[in-house]
Design a protein around this motif. Structure first.
Motif, PDB file in Angstrom:
ATOM      1  N   ARG A 131       0.518  24.179  17.449  1.00 47.98           N
ATOM      2  CA  ARG A 131       1.047  25.367  16.762  1.00 47.98           C
ATOM      3  C   ARG A 131       0.078  25.902  15.714  1.00 47.98           C
ATOM      4  NH1 ARG A 131       6.060  22.697  17.324  1.00 47.98           N
ATOM      5  NH2 ARG A 131       5.795  21.598  15.357  1.00 47.98           N
ATOM      6  N   GLY A 132      -0.749  25.026  15.151  1.00 44.04           N
ATOM      7  CA  GLY A 132      -1.629  25.412  14.054  1.00 44.04           C
ATOM      8  C   GLY A 132      -2.973  25.968  14.467  1.00 44.04           C
ATOM      9  N   THR A 133      -3.227  26.078  15.774  1.00 42.19           N
ATOM     10  CA  THR A 133      -4.510  26.601  16.229  1.00 42.19           C
ATOM     11  C   THR A 133      -4.298  27.588  17.363  1.00 42.19           C
ATOM     12  OG1 THR A 133      -6.727  26.036  17.047  1.00 42.19           O
ATOM     13  CG2 THR A 133      -4.927  24.684  17.863  1.00 42.19           C
ATOM     14  N   SER A 134      -5.205  28.532  17.486  1.00 42.06           N
ATOM     15  CA  SER A 134      -5.149  29.459  18.616  1.00 42.06           C
ATOM     16  C   SER A 134      -5.805  28.851  19.853  1.00 42.06           C
ATOM     17  CB  SER A 134      -5.839  30.776  18.252  1.00 42.06           C
ATOM     18  OG  SER A 134      -7.180  30.528  17.898  1.00 42.06           O
ATOM     19  N   ARG A 135      -6.509  27.753  19.674  1.00 38.42           N
ATOM     20  CA  ARG A 135      -7.178  27.064  20.788  1.00 38.42           C
ATOM     21  C   ARG A 135      -6.133  26.366  21.649  1.00 38.42           C
ATOM     22  NH1 ARG A 135      -9.281  21.553  21.139  1.00 38.42           N
ATOM     23  NH2 ARG A 135      -8.487  21.128  19.061  1.00 38.42           N
ATOM     24  N   ASP A 136      -6.264  26.480  22.959  1.00 38.14           N
ATOM     25  CA  ASP A 136      -5.412  25.705  23.854  1.00 38.14           C
ATOM     26  C   ASP A 136      -5.973  24.287  23.881  1.00 38.14           C
ATOM     27  OD1 ASP A 136      -3.432  25.047  25.727  1.00 38.14           O
ATOM     28  OD2 ASP A 136      -4.815  25.455  27.381  1.00 38.14           O
ATOM     29  N   ILE A 137      -5.260  23.349  23.296  1.00 37.80           N
ATOM     30  CA  ILE A 137      -5.750  21.976  23.184  1.00 37.80           C
ATOM     31  C   ILE A 137      -5.744  21.324  24.569  1.00 37.80           C
ATOM     32  CG2 ILE A 137      -5.263  19.703  22.237  1.00 37.80           C
ATOM     33  CD1 ILE A 137      -4.232  21.099  19.711  1.00 37.80           C
ATOM     34  N   PRO A 138      -6.920  20.880  25.034  1.00 37.12           N
ATOM     35  CA  PRO A 138      -6.997  20.276  26.363  1.00 37.12           C
ATOM     36  C   PRO A 138      -6.346  18.890  26.427  1.00 37.12           C
ATOM     37  CG  PRO A 138      -9.151  21.043  25.633  1.00 37.12           C
ATOM     38  CD  PRO A 138      -8.239  21.073  24.447  1.00 37.12           C
ATOM     39  N   VAL A 139      -5.797  18.600  27.588  1.00 31.41           N
ATOM     40  CA  VAL A 139      -5.333  17.259  27.919  1.00 31.41           C
ATOM     41  C   VAL A 139      -6.241  16.756  29.042  1.00 31.41           C
ATOM     42  CG1 VAL A 139      -3.441  15.877  28.856  1.00 31.41           C
ATOM     43  CG2 VAL A 139      -2.955  17.711  27.214  1.00 31.41           C
ATOM     44  N   VAL A 140      -6.715  15.524  28.889  1.00 31.84           N
ATOM     45  CA  VAL A 140      -7.671  14.947  29.837  1.00 31.84           C
ATOM     46  C   VAL A 140      -7.024  13.751  30.524  1.00 31.84           C
ATOM     47  CG1 VAL A 140      -9.928  13.841  30.067  1.00 31.84           C
ATOM     48  CG2 VAL A 140      -9.611  15.716  28.415  1.00 31.84           C
ATOM     49  N   ARG A 141      -7.111  13.765  31.846  1.00 36.34           N
ATOM     50  CA  ARG A 141      -6.671  12.630  32.669  1.00 36.34           C
ATOM     51  C   ARG A 141      -7.851  11.677  32.830  1.00 36.34           C
ATOM     52  NH1 ARG A 141      -2.667  11.896  35.882  1.00 36.34           N
ATOM     53  NH2 ARG A 141      -2.074  14.098  35.915  1.00 36.34           N
ATOM     54  N   LEU A 142      -7.618  10.412  32.590  1.00 27.77           N
ATOM     55  CA  LEU A 142      -8.632   9.379  32.796  1.00 27.77           C
ATOM     56  C   LEU A 142      -8.139   8.520  33.951  1.00 27.77           C
ATOM     57  CD1 LEU A 142      -9.175   8.461  29.052  1.00 27.77           C
ATOM     58  CD2 LEU A 142     -10.639   9.932  30.468  1.00 27.77           C
ATOM     59  N   ARG A 143      -8.846   8.619  35.074  1.00 27.02           N
ATOM     60  CA  ARG A 143      -8.434   7.910  36.287  1.00 27.02           C
ATOM     61  C   ARG A 143      -9.431   6.801  36.616  1.00 27.02           C
ATOM     62  NH1 ARG A 143      -6.685  11.846  40.463  1.00 27.02           N
ATOM     63  NH2 ARG A 143      -4.694  11.471  39.455  1.00 27.02           N
ATOM     64  N   ARG A 144      -8.896   5.621  36.782  1.00 30.34           N
ATOM     65  CA  ARG A 144      -9.723   4.452  37.132  1.00 30.34           C
ATOM     66  C   ARG A 144     -10.507   4.713  38.417  1.00 30.34           C
ATOM     67  NH1 ARG A 144      -8.439  -1.217  36.000  1.00 30.34           N
ATOM     68  NH2 ARG A 144      -6.568  -0.392  35.036  1.00 30.34           N
ATOM     69  N   VAL A 145     -11.761   4.291  38.439  1.00 26.44           N
ATOM     70  CA  VAL A 145     -12.575   4.412  39.662  1.00 26.44           C
ATOM     71  C   VAL A 145     -12.967   3.034  40.159  1.00 26.44           C
ATOM     72  CG1 VAL A 145     -13.485   6.698  39.151  1.00 26.44           C
ATOM     73  CG2 VAL A 145     -14.734   4.717  38.353  1.00 26.44           C
TER      74      VAL A 145
END
Length: 145
Positions: A131-145
């Motif tokens: 709510r406090g930023t105009s930036r769309d805060i990214p969500v990152v998936r970390l998938r085991r390889v």
């Protein structure tokens, strides 16, 4: 990621470096939470130097995958670790006592909307950060390889 790393640079933020050292030196039995939320260690490659770096991140889960939020405390710019993942998505994680290689992928809008309520449940300040930023805060998936 079978290559051997000589060393990993700790975060320049003292409190992050101290927590990462405690987490690693204890073999994943101490320093595993931040403000009551579960944390992991993520090693990633610097986009300019190629050096390995380490940070501590709060995580959520989506099935077998780990989710981290590039919130940067609600700042208007992305955290440096996120910019580095855009250049090289290969990471090495420590989650509690386990270490493994993973691949990072930024979630698209619909998938982020699906997992966001869970992440806010894990760490409620995320809602205020967004709510406090105009930036769309990214969500990152970390998938085991």
């Amino acid at each position: 990621m079978t290559e051997r790393r000589q060393s990993v640079q700790q975060s320049p933020a003292d409190w992050v470096a101290r927590q990462a050292e405690l987490y690693e030196e204890s073999g994943g039995t101490e320093g595993t939470t931040m403000r009551g939320a579960p944390c992991l260690l993520m090693d990633y490659r610097g986009r300019r130097t190629g050096d390995w770096r380490r940070t501590v991140l709060i995580f959520g889960r989506d099935g077998e995958d780990y989710l981290v939020v590039a919130s940067n405390g609600g700042a208007d710019n992305h955290p440096l670790w996120y910019l580095n993942l855009e250049s090289d998505p290969r990471v090495r994680l420590r989650v509690l006592t386990e270490r493994f290689d993973a691949r990072a992928e930024t979630l698209g809008h619909e998938e982020k909307q699906r997992v966001w309520p869970h992440l806010v449940e894990v760490f409620p300040p995320y809602a205020d950060y967004q709510r406090g930023t105009s930036r769309d805060i990214p969500v990152v998936r970390l998938r085991r390889v």
